[in-house]
Design an enzyme around this catalytic site. Sequence first.
Site: not given
Ligand code: FPP
Length: 246
Positions: A25-26, A42, A76, A136, A193, A212
């Site tokens: 997240d983030g 991203h 989204r 893994l 997280r 945990e």
């Molecule tokens: C959350 O950040 C992240 C996501 C919704 C997507 C996770 C995707 C990736 C890490 C990249 C692609 C992954 C692969 C496996 C190729 P957010 O957009 O919710 O961040 P925010 O809460 O700060 O807006």
Amino acid sequence: MRAEAAASLETGSPPVPTHVAIIMDGNGRWATKNGVSRSKGHRKGADAVKEAIHGAIDNGVSYLTLYAFSSENWNRPPDEVRDLMGLLRMYLKREIRTLSKEGVKLQVIGRRDTLSEDIQDLIKHAETETRHNTRLTLLVALSYGAREEIAEACKAIASRVAEGSLNVADISERTVEEALYTASIPHPDLIIRTSGEKRLSNFLMWQAAYAEFSFLPVLWPDFTRQSFSDAVIDFQTRDRRYGARP
Ligand code: FPP
């Protein structure tokens, strides 16, 4: 006794979590903080995925689950969904050979039938290419929602009852377990997280019963293999009793 506890008793070393799951997240907040587009956030997030994989390998973790796209993420804006699907496509095309060399077996959990056909084909190919790897197991949760997973399991169990191959009285936790996407995968020992949020967000709800939690302030694109190791060290200080008393 759990596998990780049994192994640590034998060796006298602190327990290594068998399965670590991460809510990445983030990315958006990282983009805002750095004055770049969400799309770039991203992309940096996809780079951090490699850090997480190396962190898991460094620490001897056997299963790593990454929450890459939730059932709710379809809501989204279309441009962002397109970006995320594009990244996924690129990842599945470019990284599979490297993953395979590193001994990583890839498996996808979630409603893959809701993904575009070319992505479904790439997933099939990646799973086949990496199926014999043992270092893994990387589970990527895509179009995944825990409520949907549990509802799907209920449907499968109800069908078995309706066709007469299962008695209602014989339904147990194990029956449910075996109907989940994660059948045969050990439950996560540690759920990380990032970004400071403290929620499960419809992730592995059944499987998280005795996990945990580690809520890290770091934004996902800044996550490193060291962040992973720090979370494991923190996990090793926890006293896991599974509801029992010594
Ligand atoms: C959350 O950040 C992240 C996501 C919704 C997507 C996770 C995707 C990736 C890490 C990249 C692609 C992954 C692969 C496996 C190729 P957010 O957009 O919710 O961040 P925010 O809460 O700060 O807006």
